[in-house]
Scaffold this motif. Structure first.
Motif, PDB file in Angstrom:
ATOM      1  N   THR A 197       0.839  -1.196   0.000  1.00  0.00           N
ATOM      2  CA  THR A 197       0.000   0.000   0.000  1.00  0.00           C
ATOM      3  C   THR A 197       0.875   1.247   0.000  1.00  0.00           C
ATOM      4  N   HIS A 198       0.342   2.322  -0.572  1.00  0.00           N
ATOM      5  CA  HIS A 198       1.039   3.608  -0.517  1.00  0.00           C
ATOM      6  C   HIS A 198       0.587   4.412   0.687  1.00  0.00           C
ATOM      7  N   ASP A 199      -0.433   3.877   1.361  1.00  0.00           N
ATOM      8  CA  ASP A 199      -1.106   4.644   2.396  1.00  0.00           C
ATOM      9  C   ASP A 199      -0.625   4.189   3.772  1.00  0.00           C
ATOM     10  N   VAL A 200       0.118   5.044   4.455  1.00  0.00           N
ATOM     11  CA  VAL A 200       0.723   4.672   5.731  1.00  0.00           C
ATOM     12  C   VAL A 200      -0.351   4.324   6.768  1.00  0.00           C
ATOM     13  N   ASP A 201      -1.449   5.084   6.795  1.00  0.00           N
ATOM     14  CA  ASP A 201      -2.523   4.787   7.746  1.00  0.00           C
ATOM     15  C   ASP A 201      -3.134   3.410   7.480  1.00  0.00           C
ATOM     16  N   ILE A 224       8.399  -2.988  11.559  1.00  0.00           N
ATOM     17  CA  ILE A 224       7.709  -2.427  12.728  1.00  0.00           C
ATOM     18  C   ILE A 224       6.488  -3.264  13.089  1.00  0.00           C
ATOM     19  N   LYS A 225       6.530  -3.854  14.273  1.00  0.00           N
ATOM     20  CA  LYS A 225       5.409  -4.668  14.725  1.00  0.00           C
ATOM     21  C   LYS A 225       4.319  -3.738  15.260  1.00  0.00           C
ATOM     22  N   ILE A 226       3.090  -3.917  14.784  1.00  0.00           N
ATOM     23  CA  ILE A 226       1.980  -3.094  15.268  1.00  0.00           C
ATOM     24  C   ILE A 226       1.302  -3.878  16.386  1.00  0.00           C
ATOM     25  N   ASP A 227       1.641  -3.498  17.584  1.00  0.00           N
ATOM     26  CA  ASP A 227       1.260  -4.290  18.746  1.00  0.00           C
ATOM     27  C   ASP A 227      -0.061  -3.802  19.333  1.00  0.00           C
ATOM     28  N   GLU A 228      -1.133  -3.903  18.551  1.00  0.00           N
ATOM     29  CA  GLU A 228      -2.435  -3.419  19.007  1.00  0.00           C
ATOM     30  C   GLU A 228      -3.536  -4.333  18.517  1.00  0.00           C
ATOM     31  N   ALA A 229      -4.573  -4.485  19.344  1.00  0.00           N
ATOM     32  CA  ALA A 229      -5.681  -5.367  18.957  1.00  0.00           C
ATOM     33  C   ALA A 229      -6.500  -4.732  17.842  1.00  0.00           C
ATOM     34  N   PHE A 230      -7.201  -5.577  17.072  1.00  0.00           N
ATOM     35  CA  PHE A 230      -8.147  -5.099  16.065  1.00  0.00           C
ATOM     36  C   PHE A 230      -9.524  -4.949  16.706  1.00  0.00           C
ATOM     37  N   PRO A 231     -10.360  -4.031  16.269  1.00  0.00           N
ATOM     38  CA  PRO A 231     -10.078  -3.017  15.265  1.00  0.00           C
ATOM     39  C   PRO A 231      -9.251  -1.869  15.841  1.00  0.00           C
ATOM     40  N   ARG A 232      -8.398  -1.317  15.011  1.00  0.00           N
ATOM     41  CA  ARG A 232      -7.535  -0.225  15.450  1.00  0.00           C
ATOM     42  C   ARG A 232      -8.276   1.112  15.465  1.00  0.00           C
ATOM     43  N   ASP A 233      -7.827   1.970  16.338  1.00  0.00           N
ATOM     44  CA  ASP A 233      -8.390   3.313  16.452  1.00  0.00           C
ATOM     45  C   ASP A 233      -7.426   4.282  15.774  1.00  0.00           C
ATOM     46  N   ARG A 234      -7.870   4.803  14.611  1.00  0.00           N
ATOM     47  CA  ARG A 234      -6.979   5.643  13.815  1.00  0.00           C
ATOM     48  C   ARG A 234      -6.527   6.911  14.525  1.00  0.00           C
ATOM     49  N   SER A 235      -7.249   7.289  15.582  1.00  0.00           N
ATOM     50  CA  SER A 235      -6.880   8.554  16.232  1.00  0.00           C
ATOM     51  C   SER A 235      -6.188   8.341  17.578  1.00  0.00           C
ATOM     52  N   SER A 236      -5.913   7.083  17.913  1.00  0.00           N
ATOM     53  CA  SER A 236      -5.275   6.846  19.212  1.00  0.00           C
ATOM     54  C   SER A 236      -3.839   7.371  19.206  1.00  0.00           C
ATOM     55  N   ALA A 237      -3.342   7.653  20.386  1.00  0.00           N
ATOM     56  CA  ALA A 237      -1.979   8.177  20.522  1.00  0.00           C
ATOM     57  C   ALA A 237      -0.973   7.188  19.953  1.00  0.00           C
ATOM     58  N   GLN A 238      -1.253   5.901  20.230  1.00  0.00           N
ATOM     59  CA  GLN A 238      -0.351   4.863  19.745  1.00  0.00           C
ATOM     60  C   GLN A 238      -0.298   4.834  18.214  1.00  0.00           C
ATOM     61  N   VAL A 240      -0.921   7.291  16.161  1.00  0.00           N
ATOM     62  CA  VAL A 240      -0.207   8.478  15.682  1.00  0.00           C
ATOM     63  C   VAL A 240       1.303   8.296  15.828  1.00  0.00           C
ATOM     64  N   GLU A 241       1.681   7.616  16.891  1.00  0.00           N
ATOM     65  CA  GLU A 241       3.102   7.356  17.113  1.00  0.00           C
ATOM     66  C   GLU A 241       3.679   6.440  16.022  1.00  0.00           C
ATOM     67  N   TYR A 242       2.916   5.372  15.712  1.00  0.00           N
ATOM     68  CA  TYR A 242       3.341   4.478  14.625  1.00  0.00           C
ATOM     69  C   TYR A 242       3.465   5.256  13.326  1.00  0.00           C
ATOM     70  N   ARG A 243       2.470   6.133  13.082  1.00  0.00           N
ATOM     71  CA  ARG A 243       2.481   6.908  11.847  1.00  0.00           C
ATOM     72  C   ARG A 243       3.752   7.760  11.756  1.00  0.00           C
ATOM     73  N   ASN A 244       4.073   8.441  12.845  1.00  0.00           N
ATOM     74  CA  ASN A 244       5.275   9.278  12.851  1.00  0.00           C
ATOM     75  C   ASN A 244       6.535   8.457  12.614  1.00  0.00           C
ATOM     76  N   GLU A 245       6.576   7.302  13.288  1.00  0.00           N
ATOM     77  CA  GLU A 245       7.750   6.446  13.162  1.00  0.00           C
ATOM     78  C   GLU A 245       7.950   6.022  11.700  1.00  0.00           C
ATOM     79  N   ILE A 246       6.840   5.629  11.056  1.00  0.00           N
ATOM     80  CA  ILE A 246       6.950   5.143   9.677  1.00  0.00           C
ATOM     81  C   ILE A 246       7.253   6.290   8.720  1.00  0.00           C
TER      82      ILE A 246
END
Ligand SMILES: Nc1ncnc2c1ncn2[C@@H]1O[C@H](COP(=O)(O)OP(=O)(O)OP(=O)(O)O)[C@@H](O)[C@H]1O
Ligand SMILES: [Mg+2]
Length: 258
Positions: A197-201, A224-238, A240-246
């Motif tokens: 995907t081209h879409d980081v989110d 980068i392991k995304i260590d969060e249960a599904f469904p993910r919350d696109r606005s959670s702090a975590q 946003v942190e993953y987004r910045n890291e990537i």
């Protein structure tokens, strides 16, 4: 889908393409190592030309590595197989077949349609297109066609599902719905999914792991392991942190991250 677990391995994989117009070559992939297994949903992100589709095509068995090995459970991949299903960015449906027959096509080709008609029905239901089963691809919207292309691959119950920007052509709303649909299908089967995907989110929302790539030569620069249960919350702090890291790994960190 069976409980068979598989391990996919890229072992020092390099892929070189000759350039037609000169003596130069393109290092589409250089020394790539990765291990992935059933139950993982791997998102591949990176700039255009970094070798994302090349990785998928290697795993699909459409091309062979120049150096190194691509193996499933230790066995080198030698060619395409229905248990490694590929969904391309542009839905590749047969225009002369109805929706239903497109979905049934590979079962029919393998002589497995008899006794499996209910599977075709179920797939139509999953994508909510029962009413459209007698329509032809040209009569469908882009999102509908993409859903058909997806289940056409899933009906083979692939051990490894390869998705090359499957949602790239969709509008934002259809896209988010399809993300959830793909995830729920994957949650049922827990096969290994490998999605470009081209879409980081999208990569974070769907992936259990995100592989970040870079070009010239094509390589994996972060895992980068995304260590969060599904469904993910696109606005959670975590999130946003993953987004910045990537984004940082992709050199789009912005000034505040410099
Ligand atoms: N069959 C081919 N012949 C020659 N060069 C190729 C071939 N396939 C890919 N390449 C080159 O290999 C590199 C990686 O291509 P690839 O299609 O894997 O990129 P990608 O990451 O999928 O890019 P995009 O995001 O634009 O789809 C590119 O430089 C491309 O030009
Ligand atoms: Mg590509």
């Amino acid at each position: 889908m069976g409980d068979k677990k598989v391990t996919l391995k890229l072992d020092n994989v390099s892929k070189v393409f000759a350039k037609v117009e000169s003596d130069e070559v393109t290092h589409a992939l250089y020394n790539v190592n990765a291990t992935m297994e059933s139950g993982e949903f791997i998102s591949l992100v990176g700039p255009s030309g970094c070798g994302k589709s090349t990785i998928l095509r290697l795993v699909a068995g459409l091309i062979m590595p120049t150096l190194g090995k691509v193996t499933v459970d230790g066995k080198e991949i030698e060619g395409p197989e229905p248990n490694r299903g590929m969904v391309f960015q542009k839905p590749t449906l047969f225009p002369w077949l109805t929706v239903e027959r497109n979905i049934a096509f590979s079962l029919e080709m393998q002589g497995k349609l008899k006794g499996n008609e209910d599977k075709v029905e179920r797939m139509l239901k999953v994508i909510g297109l029962e009413r459209f089963k007698d329509d032809y691809p040209a009569q469908l919207s882009g999102g509908m066609a993409q859903r058909v292309a997806l289940v056409r691959s899933l009906i083979n119950e692939p051990e490894i599902l390869l998705l090359d920007e499957p949602l790239g052509a969709l509008d934002a709303f259809t896209r988010m719905n399809m993300q959830d649909e793909i995830l729920s299908m994957w949650a049922d089967t827990k096969q290994l999914a490998l999605m470009v995907t081209h879409d980081v989110d999208e990569a974070i929302y769907m992936g259990t792991r995100v592989l970040v790539m870079d070009a010239n030569p094509g390589r994996i620069v972060a895992n980068i392991k995304i260590d969060e249960a599904f469904p993910r919350d696109r606005s959670s702090a975590q999130f946003v942190e993953y987004r910045n890291e990537i984004l940082n790994k992709l050199h789009f960190g912005g000034k505040h991250n410099a």
